[in-house]
Design a protein around this motif. Structure first.
Motif, PDB file in Angstrom:
ATOM      1  N   GLU A  38      31.030  47.466  54.793  1.00 30.10           N
ATOM      2  CA  GLU A  38      32.154  46.866  55.508  1.00 30.10           C
ATOM      3  C   GLU A  38      32.322  45.369  55.293  1.00 30.10           C
ATOM      4  O   GLU A  38      33.275  44.775  55.791  1.00 30.10           O
ATOM      5  N   ILE A  42      33.820  37.148  50.189  1.00 25.13           N
ATOM      6  CA  ILE A  42      33.944  35.768  50.657  1.00 25.13           C
ATOM      7  C   ILE A  42      35.285  35.190  50.179  1.00 25.13           C
ATOM      8  O   ILE A  42      35.884  34.335  50.829  1.00 25.13           O
ATOM      9  N   GLY A  43      35.776  35.735  49.051  1.00 26.65           N
ATOM     10  CA  GLY A  43      37.057  35.282  48.508  1.00 26.65           C
ATOM     11  C   GLY A  43      38.229  35.481  49.467  1.00 26.65           C
ATOM     12  O   GLY A  43      39.235  34.776  49.369  1.00 26.65           O
ATOM     13  N   ILE A  47      40.992  32.617  49.763  1.00 19.81           N
ATOM     14  CA  ILE A  47      42.416  32.935  49.543  1.00 19.81           C
ATOM     15  C   ILE A  47      43.214  32.549  50.790  1.00 19.81           C
ATOM     16  O   ILE A  47      44.240  31.858  50.722  1.00 19.81           O
ATOM     17  N   HIS A  92      36.620  44.851  44.944  1.00 20.69           N
ATOM     18  CA  HIS A  92      35.693  43.901  44.340  1.00 20.69           C
ATOM     19  C   HIS A  92      34.450  44.684  43.916  1.00 20.69           C
ATOM     20  O   HIS A  92      34.061  44.693  42.766  1.00 20.69           O
ATOM     21  N   MET A  94      32.553  48.198  43.263  1.00 20.58           N
ATOM     22  CA  MET A  94      32.959  49.530  42.806  1.00 20.58           C
ATOM     23  C   MET A  94      32.804  50.623  43.876  1.00 20.58           C
ATOM     24  O   MET A  94      33.590  51.575  43.904  1.00 20.58           O
ATOM     25  N   THR A 146      41.448  33.589  42.210  1.00 21.29           N
ATOM     26  CA  THR A 146      42.830  34.072  42.315  1.00 21.29           C
ATOM     27  C   THR A 146      43.659  33.325  43.352  1.00 21.29           C
ATOM     28  O   THR A 146      44.799  33.715  43.616  1.00 21.29           O
ATOM     29  N   ALA A 240      27.000  42.997  36.768  1.00 19.35           N
ATOM     30  CA  ALA A 240      28.339  42.633  36.294  1.00 19.35           C
ATOM     31  C   ALA A 240      28.670  41.187  36.635  1.00 19.35           C
ATOM     32  O   ALA A 240      29.761  40.712  36.336  1.00 19.35           O
ATOM     33  N   VAL A 281      24.996  30.861  48.182  1.00 15.60           N
ATOM     34  CA  VAL A 281      25.055  31.812  47.067  1.00 15.60           C
ATOM     35  C   VAL A 281      24.815  31.106  45.740  1.00 15.60           C
ATOM     36  O   VAL A 281      25.461  30.102  45.442  1.00 15.60           O
TER      37      VAL A 281
HETATM   38  C1  B12 Z   1      26.939  36.886  46.931  1.00 22.25           C
HETATM   39  C2  B12 Z   1      26.995  38.311  46.472  1.00 22.25           C
HETATM   40  C3  B12 Z   1      26.864  39.292  47.451  1.00 22.25           C
HETATM   41  C4  B12 Z   1      26.742  39.014  48.955  1.00 22.25           C
HETATM   42  C5  B12 Z   1      28.126  39.184  49.622  1.00 22.25           C
HETATM   43  C6  B12 Z   1      29.015  37.998  49.587  1.00 22.25           C
HETATM   44  C7  B12 Z   1      30.455  38.298  49.956  1.00 22.25           C
HETATM   45  N1  B12 Z   1      30.753  38.660  51.172  1.00 22.25           N
HETATM   46  O1  B12 Z   1      31.329  38.198  49.129  1.00 22.25           O
HETATM   47  C8  B12 Z   1      25.848  40.188  49.382  1.00 22.25           C
HETATM   48  C9  B12 Z   1      24.419  39.835  49.120  1.00 22.25           C
HETATM   49  C10 B12 Z   1      25.972  40.650  50.824  1.00 22.25           C
HETATM   50  C11 B12 Z   1      26.303  41.234  48.351  1.00 22.25           C
HETATM   51  C12 B12 Z   1      26.278  42.579  48.586  1.00 22.25           C
HETATM   52  C13 B12 Z   1      26.678  43.524  47.643  1.00 22.25           C
HETATM   53  N2  B12 Z   1      26.937  43.291  46.340  1.00 22.25           N
HETATM   54 CO1  B12 Z   1      27.131  41.505  45.593  1.00 22.25          CO
HETATM   55  N3  B12 Z   1      27.195  39.879  44.684  1.00 22.25           N
HETATM   56  C14 B12 Z   1      27.150  38.657  45.097  1.00 22.25           C
HETATM   57  C15 B12 Z   1      27.191  37.695  43.888  1.00 22.25           C
HETATM   58  C16 B12 Z   1      25.800  37.188  43.633  1.00 22.25           C
HETATM   59  C17 B12 Z   1      28.173  36.557  43.977  1.00 22.25           C
HETATM   60  C18 B12 Z   1      29.435  36.905  44.767  1.00 22.25           C
HETATM   61  C19 B12 Z   1      30.735  36.702  44.364  1.00 22.25           C
HETATM   62  O2  B12 Z   1      31.348  37.678  44.571  1.00 22.25           O
HETATM   63  N4  B12 Z   1      31.202  35.505  43.948  1.00 22.25           N
HETATM   64  C20 B12 Z   1      32.356  34.760  44.346  1.00 22.25           C
HETATM   65  C21 B12 Z   1      33.703  35.136  43.689  1.00 22.25           C
HETATM   66  C22 B12 Z   1      33.708  35.347  42.217  1.00 22.25           C
HETATM   67  O3  B12 Z   1      34.221  36.237  44.337  1.00 22.25           O
HETATM   68  P1  B12 Z   1      35.059  36.027  45.660  1.00 22.25           P
HETATM   69  O4  B12 Z   1      35.278  34.581  45.919  1.00 22.25           O
HETATM   70  O5  B12 Z   1      34.480  36.796  46.759  1.00 22.25           O
HETATM   71  O6  B12 Z   1      36.469  36.676  45.315  1.00 22.25           O
HETATM   72  C23 B12 Z   1      37.351  36.130  44.330  1.00 22.25           C
HETATM   73  C24 B12 Z   1      37.721  37.184  43.294  1.00 22.25           C
HETATM   74  O7  B12 Z   1      36.735  38.174  43.138  1.00 22.25           O
HETATM   75  C25 B12 Z   1      39.036  37.728  43.786  1.00 22.25           C
HETATM   76  N5  B12 Z   1      39.121  38.750  44.820  1.00 22.25           N
HETATM   77  C26 B12 Z   1      38.186  39.347  45.551  1.00 22.25           C
HETATM   78  N6  B12 Z   1      38.747  40.211  46.417  1.00 22.25           N
HETATM   79  C27 B12 Z   1      40.074  40.159  46.242  1.00 22.25           C
HETATM   80  C28 B12 Z   1      41.124  40.849  46.856  1.00 22.25           C
HETATM   81  C29 B12 Z   1      42.425  40.595  46.461  1.00 22.25           C
HETATM   82  C30 B12 Z   1      43.575  41.342  47.085  1.00 22.25           C
HETATM   83  C31 B12 Z   1      42.696  39.651  45.434  1.00 22.25           C
HETATM   84  C32 B12 Z   1      44.051  39.400  44.983  1.00 22.25           C
HETATM   85  C33 B12 Z   1      41.628  38.951  44.830  1.00 22.25           C
HETATM   86  C34 B12 Z   1      40.337  39.225  45.232  1.00 22.25           C
HETATM   87  O8  B12 Z   1      39.632  36.545  44.303  1.00 22.25           O
HETATM   88  C35 B12 Z   1      38.646  35.850  45.068  1.00 22.25           C
HETATM   89  C36 B12 Z   1      38.995  34.413  45.246  1.00 22.25           C
HETATM   90  O9  B12 Z   1      39.246  33.773  44.041  1.00 22.25           O
HETATM   91  C37 B12 Z   1      27.691  38.654  42.755  1.00 22.25           C
HETATM   92  C38 B12 Z   1      27.135  38.315  41.362  1.00 22.25           C
HETATM   93  C39 B12 Z   1      27.893  37.207  40.682  1.00 22.25           C
HETATM   94  N7  B12 Z   1      27.232  36.477  39.845  1.00 22.25           N
HETATM   95  O10 B12 Z   1      29.073  37.032  40.861  1.00 22.25           O
HETATM   96  C40 B12 Z   1      27.250  40.025  43.250  1.00 22.25           C
HETATM   97  C41 B12 Z   1      28.124  41.229  42.963  1.00 22.25           C
HETATM   98  C42 B12 Z   1      29.562  40.877  43.230  1.00 22.25           C
HETATM   99  N8  B12 Z   1      27.661  42.218  43.950  1.00 22.25           N
HETATM  100  C43 B12 Z   1      27.610  43.417  43.519  1.00 22.25           C
HETATM  101  C44 B12 Z   1      27.222  44.561  44.279  1.00 22.25           C
HETATM  102  C45 B12 Z   1      27.114  45.876  43.534  1.00 22.25           C
HETATM  103  C46 B12 Z   1      26.971  44.474  45.650  1.00 22.25           C
HETATM  104  C47 B12 Z   1      26.613  45.632  46.600  1.00 22.25           C
HETATM  105  C48 B12 Z   1      27.490  46.883  46.446  1.00 22.25           C
HETATM  106  C49 B12 Z   1      25.110  45.948  46.361  1.00 22.25           C
HETATM  107  C50 B12 Z   1      24.521  46.999  47.256  1.00 22.25           C
HETATM  108  N9  B12 Z   1      24.424  48.228  46.798  1.00 22.25           N
HETATM  109  O11 B12 Z   1      24.141  46.693  48.335  1.00 22.25           O
HETATM  110  C51 B12 Z   1      26.776  44.980  47.990  1.00 22.25           C
HETATM  111  C52 B12 Z   1      28.145  45.259  48.662  1.00 22.25           C
HETATM  112  C53 B12 Z   1      28.294  44.519  49.964  1.00 22.25           C
HETATM  113  C54 B12 Z   1      29.395  44.931  50.899  1.00 22.25           C
HETATM  114  N10 B12 Z   1      30.650  44.848  50.596  1.00 22.25           N
HETATM  115  O12 B12 Z   1      29.103  45.324  52.000  1.00 22.25           O
HETATM  116  C55 B12 Z   1      28.028  43.500  42.070  1.00 22.25           C
HETATM  117  C56 B12 Z   1      29.443  44.081  41.945  1.00 22.25           C
HETATM  118  C57 B12 Z   1      29.608  44.999  40.768  1.00 22.25           C
HETATM  119  C58 B12 Z   1      30.736  45.949  40.960  1.00 22.25           C
HETATM  120  N11 B12 Z   1      31.742  45.874  40.111  1.00 22.25           N
HETATM  121  O13 B12 Z   1      30.705  46.747  41.854  1.00 22.25           O
HETATM  122  C59 B12 Z   1      27.909  41.990  41.602  1.00 22.25           C
HETATM  123  C60 B12 Z   1      28.898  41.584  40.519  1.00 22.25           C
HETATM  124  C61 B12 Z   1      26.522  41.788  40.994  1.00 22.25           C
HETATM  125  C62 B12 Z   1      25.392  42.492  41.670  1.00 22.25           C
HETATM  126  N12 B12 Z   1      25.013  43.655  41.176  1.00 22.25           N
HETATM  127  O14 B12 Z   1      24.892  42.028  42.668  1.00 22.25           O
HETATM  128  N13 B12 Z   1      26.743  40.622  47.220  1.00 22.25           N
END
Ligand code: B12
Ligand code: SF4
Length: 568
Positions: A38, A42-43, A47, A92, A94, A146, A240, A281
């Motif tokens: 759930e 953080i994005g 946004i 975000h 899978m 984004t 990824a 992070v």
């Molecule tokens: C910090 C982090 C976490 C934190 C959560 C932080 C959070 N709330 O976002 C914690 C530790 C809790 C976590 C958990 C998980 N994570 Co994680 N996490 C990361 C990490 C290290 C960086 C996060 C990151 O997302 N960066 C910040 C930026 C890029 O993303 P963002 O700001 O949130 O979003 C931007 C874009 O993605 C986009 N975007 C996102 N959502 C949306 C929606 C819309 C409508 C639009 C237009 C754009 C948009 O725009 C945003 C702003 O510019 C990455 C690895 C990495 N090097 O990136 C893995 C990563 C994202 N996580 C991953 C995974 C698999 C998970 C888990 C499923 C693991 C598990 N089985 O427990 C869980 C899911 C958690 C949940 N939803 O409940 C994978 C995702 C691969 C995939 N394609 O599925 C990654 C890539 C790598 C990894 N294996 O850890 N994670």
């Protein structure tokens, strides 16, 4: 209520999870979320902060938390009641593949004219398949940044301008799928706006606390996040978010860092609103020693009182440990050695020794680290069942060596999915992986299987799906036994955890027997729904073992009030 410019919704992993039998066992034991994942990205906050600063009206609705909070909450009725010009849904992670697409469908049922945009890592990866096969999604906004492209999309939609010039956008044109160039890839994170007070103001404006909560237990275990980087300098094979994956899938040739000054300000601002841990992070040493020193000295100037949680991707020395300790009141560390076996660790993309790992833990704990969490994983290249047993034995050694010193090893499976876009997913044979799913459609089928064994999208040459499940339950029991022996958990907690692991294992076997008869649904599976739900949380350990702080949300209320008053 006037129409929203953007409604951002976060789905559960599977939209109708309340009605399905899904034994999701240990897949979310080591993160704050429940198995429906759930937590929203953080994005969403960046946004919303960006668009709010430009005068747009944005609302966040965490559909997953609201569904968990109340059985009466009906997502369809909620969607029907909201008036928005654009709806954004994250795909975000899978595991949300079914939830995100189903939520998009529900939006179209009630608001056929409202455009729906998907975003996040997985949507970016599967953008063309999404738009060619799922008519209720109108756009995918690709990339890791984004905020501005979304603003441009909103402007174009509201003014009727053509969409060809909106960067990073995939959309439908002339009955085909049009992929605009991925050109918005900022080199730093300094333009990202993070307004930590925004969420609180939105809660007040929309009278909706649950809908803004990042995860179900946030009120009892509050946490804030500060992001140092988008991208990564490392290349762990199953990730990824690796350097290679960012380059190929998100067009990022090098990581974008937040300047140390702004990052320290983020941490300080977060604490004005939230009394609880702040998770930074990304390893702060990724941008170099100087970056880390500058950040820590800025943090020292802010006199931050919240507990600061830092990540280490590689071992650290005493000098660094002392520097961290001098800069903050309280700190904790998270590190993921993945395995005790140095050969396996190297195959996974990490090449440090256990000796350097232990020296790091020692230095950090001696410097006053509140807790040092070490994460181990099942499902790695070259890792055999014996190797997993070896990791559990190594944990015993660590517990004994660091007895009474707040070092906590945890082990869990790589689940449910090997990340699409990571090197192992892209070249499975080369790394010893076998995939059960490669397209979005394949993942959709797996997402609703009745137990996590059948949701797994991979197995390895050394660990089949069944072996991953067996190794998970037996290592869970092993760790539990050790924690009991060294007195880290009470007899009562140890008994409860052991009983749950055994029960989850038995249920997993019962589901196997039914699936073995050739059916993954129907009466026999449905009869196991309640049991599966009960056994899907805190399987290999009590979730509370991971809590950083004893503060609850109510401890933050005076800070929130103070910050809101100061802002007037
Ligand atoms: C910090 C982090 C976490 C934190 C959560 C932080 C959070 N709330 O976002 C914690 C530790 C809790 C976590 C958990 C998980 N994570 Co994680 N996490 C990361 C990490 C290290 C960086 C996060 C990151 O997302 N960066 C910040 C930026 C890029 O993303 P963002 O700001 O949130 O979003 C931007 C874009 O993605 C986009 N975007 C996102 N959502 C949306 C929606 C819309 C409508 C639009 C237009 C754009 C948009 O725009 C945003 C702003 O510019 C990455 C690895 C990495 N090097 O990136 C893995 C990563 C994202 N996580 C991953 C995974 C698999 C998970 C888990 C499923 C693991 C598990 N089985 O427990 C869980 C899911 C958690 C949940 N939803 O409940 C994978 C995702 C691969 C995939 N394609 O599925 C990654 C890539 C790598 C990894 N294996 O850890 N994670
Ligand atoms: S798992 Fe490895 S590649 Fe992925 S974000 Fe962490 S350090 Fe970077």
């Amino acid at each position: 209520m006037a129409s929203l410019d953007l409604l951002l919704m976060h789905p559960p992993n599977v939209m109708d999870f309340r009605k399905r039998t899904m034994l999701l066992g240990p897949i979310s034991d080591l993160i704050p979320s429940t198995p429906v994942f759930e937590m929203y990205p953080i994005g969403f906050t960046t946004i919303a902060s960006h668009l709010d600063s430009k005068g747009y009206r944005v609302r966040i609705a965490n559909i997953a938390t609201r569904m968990l909070a109340s059985k009466r909450f009906d997502p369809s009725r909620f969607v029907k009641s909201v008036d928005a010009k654009l709806v954004g849904i994250d795909l975000h992670w899978m595991p949300h593949v079914q939830g995100a697409l189903e939520l998009a469908r529900i939006v179209k049922v009630h608001h056929p004219e409202t455009p729906v945009v998907l975003g996040g890592f997985s949507a970016s990866y599967y953008h063309e398949e999404i738009l060619s096969k799922h008519p209720y999604v109108d756009f995918v906004m690709r990339g890791d940044s984004t905020e501005k492209p979304l603003e441009m999309l909103i402007q174009a939609l509201q003014s009727g301008r053509p969409l060809d010039s909106v960067p990073n956008l995939t959309w439908r044109k002339d009955k085909g799928v049009k992929v605009n160039p991925l050109t918005h890839i900022p080199e730093t994170l300094d333009e990202v706006v993070i307004d930590y007070g925004l969420m609180i103001r939105k809660v007040l404006r929309y009278g909706d606390l649950e809908g803004h909560l990042p995860y179900r237990n946030w009120k009892s275990n509050p946490m804030s996040i500060a992001v140092s980087v988008r991208g990564c300098t490392h290349n762990c094979v199953n990730c990824a978010g690796s350097c290679d994956s960012f380059a190929v899938n998100f067009g990022r040739s090098k990581p974008a860092f937040r300047s140390p000054k702004l990052l320290a300000e983020d941490v300080a601002t977060a604490e004005q609103y939230v009394k609880g841990a702040t998770f930074v992070v990304g390893d702060i040493r990724q941008a170099g020693k100087q970056y880390a020193s500058k950040f820590l000295s800025e943090l020292g100037n802010h006199k931050v009182r919240n507990e600061i949680v830092i990540e280490l991707f590689t071992p650290a020395d005493r000098e660094f440990a002392d520097q961290v300790a001098k800069s903050v009141d309280r700190f904790s560390v998270q590190m993921s050695p993945e395995t005790h076996d140095e050969v396996v660790r190297r195959a996974q993309g990490k090449s440090y020794t256990n000796e350097s790992l232990e020296r790091t833990a020692e230095a950090m704990l001696d410097a006053g680290c509140g807790r040092f969490d070490m994460f181990y994983m099942i499902g790695l290249p070259l890792q055999t069942p014996e190797s997993v047993k070896g990791t559990v034995e190594y944990a015993r050694k660590l517990y004994t060596k660091f007895k009474g010193k707040r070092l906590f090893p945890f082990i869990s499976p790589l689940a449910p999915f090997l990340d699409p876009g990571g090197n192992a997913f892209e070249s499975p044979e080369m790394h010893g992986f076998r995939l059960f799913a490669s397209t979005l459609e394949d993942h959709l089928k797996l997402a609703t299987m009745p137990s996590w064994k059948y949701v797994l999208n991979y197995e390895t040459v050394w660990l089949t799906r069944s072996a991953i499940v067996e190794a998970t339950y037996s290592s869970g029991l092993g760790m539990n036994r050790i924690k009991r022996e060294v007195g880290l958990i009470t007899e009562e907690v140890a008994d409860r955890t052991a009983n749950r692991i055994v029960a989850a294992h038995e249920l997993s076997n019962r589901i196997d027997a039914i699936v073995g008869k050739g059916t993954a649904s129907g009466g026999e599976i449905e009869a196991l729904r309640e049991a599966a739900m009960d056994l899907s949380e805190s399987t290999v350990c009590e979730k509370t073992e991971l809590d950083w702080t004893e503060d609850t949300f109510w401890a933050s209320v005076p800070r929130i009030m103070g910050a809101l008053v100061r802002r007037r």
